[in-house]
Design an enzyme around this catalytic site. Structure first.
Site, short mmCIF file in Angstrom:
data_model
loop_
_atom_site.label_atom_id
_atom_site.label_comp_id
_atom_site.label_asym_id
_atom_site.label_seq_id
_atom_site.Cartn_x
_atom_site.Cartn_y
_atom_site.Cartn_z
N GLY A 46 1.58 3.37 10.94
CA GLY A 46 2.77 2.93 11.68
C GLY A 46 2.82 3.52 13.08
O GLY A 46 3.14 2.83 14.05
N TYR A 89 2.03 0.74 -7.56
CA TYR A 89 1.62 0.55 -6.16
C TYR A 89 0.75 -0.69 -6.04
O TYR A 89 0.93 -1.53 -5.17
CB TYR A 89 0.85 1.80 -5.71
CG TYR A 89 0.30 1.78 -4.30
CD1 TYR A 89 1.05 2.27 -3.23
CD2 TYR A 89 -0.99 1.32 -4.02
CE1 TYR A 89 0.53 2.29 -1.94
CE2 TYR A 89 -1.51 1.33 -2.75
CZ TYR A 89 -0.74 1.82 -1.70
OH TYR A 89 -1.26 1.83 -0.42
N LYS A 101 1.46 -4.12 -3.84
CA LYS A 101 0.59 -4.58 -2.75
C LYS A 101 0.06 -5.99 -3.03
O LYS A 101 -0.15 -6.78 -2.11
CB LYS A 101 -0.56 -3.59 -2.53
CG LYS A 101 -0.09 -2.19 -2.08
CD LYS A 101 0.68 -2.21 -0.77
CE LYS A 101 0.97 -0.83 -0.22
NZ LYS A 101 1.72 -0.86 1.05
N1 LIG Z 1 -3.85 5.41 4.30
C1 LIG Z 1 -4.49 4.50 3.61
O1 LIG Z 1 -5.65 4.68 3.19
C2 LIG Z 1 -3.82 3.21 3.27
C3 LIG Z 1 -4.59 2.18 2.70
C4 LIG Z 1 -4.00 0.99 2.40
C5 LIG Z 1 -2.65 0.80 2.66
N2 LIG Z 1 -1.92 1.81 3.22
C6 LIG Z 1 -0.50 1.53 3.48
O2 LIG Z 1 -0.24 1.81 4.83
C7 LIG Z 1 1.17 2.03 5.00
C8 LIG Z 1 1.37 3.23 5.89
O3 LIG Z 1 0.90 4.39 5.22
P1 LIG Z 1 0.05 5.53 5.93
O4 LIG Z 1 -1.27 5.54 5.30
O5 LIG Z 1 0.17 5.43 7.40
O6 LIG Z 1 0.81 6.80 5.33
P2 LIG Z 1 1.82 7.85 5.99
O7 LIG Z 1 2.36 8.60 4.82
O8 LIG Z 1 1.13 8.60 7.06
O9 LIG Z 1 2.96 6.96 6.64
C9 LIG Z 1 3.95 6.35 5.87
C10 LIG Z 1 5.29 6.60 6.57
O10 LIG Z 1 6.30 5.88 5.86
C11 LIG Z 1 7.46 6.69 5.83
N3 LIG Z 1 8.32 6.29 4.72
C12 LIG Z 1 8.13 6.52 3.39
N4 LIG Z 1 9.15 6.02 2.68
C13 LIG Z 1 10.00 5.46 3.57
C14 LIG Z 1 11.24 4.77 3.44
N5 LIG Z 1 11.82 4.61 2.24
N6 LIG Z 1 11.85 4.31 4.56
C15 LIG Z 1 11.28 4.49 5.78
N7 LIG Z 1 10.11 5.14 5.97
C16 LIG Z 1 9.48 5.61 4.87
C17 LIG Z 1 6.91 8.11 5.65
O11 LIG Z 1 7.86 9.08 6.02
C18 LIG Z 1 5.69 8.07 6.55
O12 LIG Z 1 5.99 8.47 7.88
C19 LIG Z 1 1.73 2.15 3.60
O13 LIG Z 1 2.37 0.94 3.24
C20 LIG Z 1 0.50 2.36 2.74
O14 LIG Z 1 0.69 1.92 1.41
C21 LIG Z 1 -2.49 3.00 3.53
#
Ligand SMILES: NC(=O)c1ccc[n+]([C@@H]2O[C@H](COP(=O)([O-])OP(=O)(O)OC[C@H]3O[C@@H](n4cnc5c(N)ncnc54)[C@H](O)[C@@H]3O)[C@@H](O)[C@H]2O)c1
Length: 285
Positions: free
Chosen positions: A16, A166, A170
Site C-alpha cells: 500500500g 485467507y 483472496k
Molecule cells: N506480502 C506478500 O507477500 C503478499 C502476497 C500476496 C498478497 N498480499 C496482500 O497485500 C496486501 C498488503 O499487504 P502487505 O504485504 O503490504 O502487508 P503489510 O502488513 O505491510 O500491510 C498491510 C497494511 O494493512 C493495514 N491494515 C490491516 N488491517 C487493517 C484494517 N482493518 N483497516 C485498515 N488497514 C488495515 C496494516 O496496518 C498494514 O499497514 C494484503 O491484502 C495482503 O494480503 C501480500
C-alpha cells in the site's frame, strides 16, 4: 482543473505504501488510509503536500464510509482511484487442537474467527460500492471516471494450506472483480485485481524471512508495473494480474469444461439479464 485523488488502504506499509508513493509521484493527491496511526501519519508526512492520513478500520462499514466521505471532501469533491489493499492473515487456526475448541454457555461451538474474510473480502466489496458512489459525484470537479484495484494474492489463484480463510477471501476477490469489471467499465470505472507472489512485508511472519530464498521474492517494483498497466488503459477491466518476480501476467478464468458450460458462460447473458433486472422476489420465512 483539480488534481486526481487516490485512496489506498493499508498504505502505512508494504504494498500500500509503495502504491501510494507511486501515485503521489504521478501527480495524484493521495489519502493514506490506514488502521495504524503511527505508520499512517509517518507515511503522509513523508509524502508531504497533497497527501493526508485518514485512520480507518476497513472491517467496519461505518469507518470505511467515513473514510470515503472525508477523502472526497479533502480531494475537492472528487475521487479517481481506490486501491482496496489492506489485508491480514488468518487470526485463528482452523486446525487448532481439541484444547482450543470452545463452546459457549449454551453448549454451542464458538465460531471460527473469520476476521481475514472481513478485511480482505467484505471490505473490498463495500469499498467498490462506496467508490462507485463518489466517482459518480466527481464530474463537476473534473473527475467522473474511476480505477478500482483490489489486492488479492497468489493464494487466490493457488492456495495456502496454512491460511484457509485467507485463501477463501483472496479467491473471492478474484471472482468479484471478474463479475463486476465488465459492467462498471461501461460507466468509466475499471475494476481489477493484483495477485502478488511473495513480497517481504509486515504481513509475513518474521520467522520465515531469513529462510526465504531470494530468487522467490517478488520486488515491490513489480507492483508498480501492474499499477502502471492499470493506469495506462481505461478499458482494462475484470483482469486478474499475477505478479511474480519481475513479471506481471494477465490470468484468464479456467477453461470451459465443455460446450454447454461455454454457452452458459458466454451466450446466455441476455437470458440471465432478464432474470436479474432487479433482485428476484423470494419467499421469506
Ligand atoms: N506480502 C506478500 O507477500 C503478499 C502476497 C500476496 C498478497 N498480499 C496482500 O497485500 C496486501 C498488503 O499487504 P502487505 O504485504 O503490504 O502487508 P503489510 O502488513 O505491510 O500491510 C498491510 C497494511 O494493512 C493495514 N491494515 C490491516 N488491517 C487493517 C484494517 N482493518 N483497516 C485498515 N488497514 C488495515 C496494516 O496496518 C498494514 O499497514 C494484503 O491484502 C495482503 O494480503 C501480500
Amino acid at each position: 482543473m483539480s488534481k486526481p485523488v487516490a485512496v489506498v488502504t493499508g498504505a502505512g506499509s508494504g504494498i500500500g505504501l509503495t502504491v501510494a508513493t507511486h501515485l503521489h509521484s504521478k501527480g495524484f493527491r493521495v489519502v493514506i488510509a490506514e488502521l495504524n496511526p503511527t505508520t499512517g501519519t509517518e507515511a503522509a508526512k513523508k509524502l508531504g503536500h497533497d497527501a493526508t492520513f485518514i485512520q480507518v478500520d476497513v472491517a467496519s462499514y461505518p469507518s470505511q464510509a467515513r473514510l470515503f466521505k472525508q477523502a472526497y471532501e479533502w480531494g475537492g469533491n472528487r475521487l479517481d482511484f481506490f486501491h482496496a489493499n489492506a489485508g491480514i492473515d488468518d487470526r485463528q487456526m482452523l486446525y487448532d487442537g481439541m484444547e482450543k475448541e470452545e463452546v459457549d454457555t449454551e453448549g454451542l461451538v464458538k465460531p471460527l474467527n473469520t476476521k481475514s474474510m472481513q478485511v480482505n473480502l467484505e471490505a473490498v466489496i463495500q469499498g467498490l460500492w462506496l467508490f462507485k458512489y463518489y466517482v459518480r459525484r466527481s464530474k463537476e470537479a473534473g473527475g467522473g471516471k474511476g480505477k478500482f484495484v483490489a489486492t488479492s494474492s497468489a493464494a487466490g489463484l493457488y492456495f495456502m494450506t496454512q491460511n484457509p480463510q485467507y485463501t477463501a477471501s483472496k479467491y473471492g476477490v478474484i471472482g468479484f472483480v471478474r463479475a463486476a469489471g465488465p459492467i462498471l467499465v461501461k460507466e468509466g470505472i475499471t475494476v481489477n485485481a493484483i495477485c502478488p507472489g511473495f513480497i517481504p512485508t509486515g504481513l509475513c511472519p518474521p520467522e520465515i524471512l531469513p529462510l526465504w530464498p531470494k530468487e522467490h521474492i517478488t520486488p515491490l517494483s513489480t507492483v508498480i508495473k501492474a499499477i502502471e498497466a492499470i493506469l495506462a488503459d481505461d478499458n482494462l477491466t475484470a483482469e486478474t494480474i499475477e505478479l511474480s518476480q519481475e513479471n506481471i501476467y494477465f490470468r484468464k478464468c479456467v477453461d470451459w469444461v465443455n460446450e454447454s458450460q461455454r454457452w452458459i458462460g458466454e451466450e446466455s447473458q441476455s437470458i440471465w439479464d432478464l432474470g436479474y433486472q432487479k433482485v428476484p422476489e423470494r419467499p421469506t420465512f
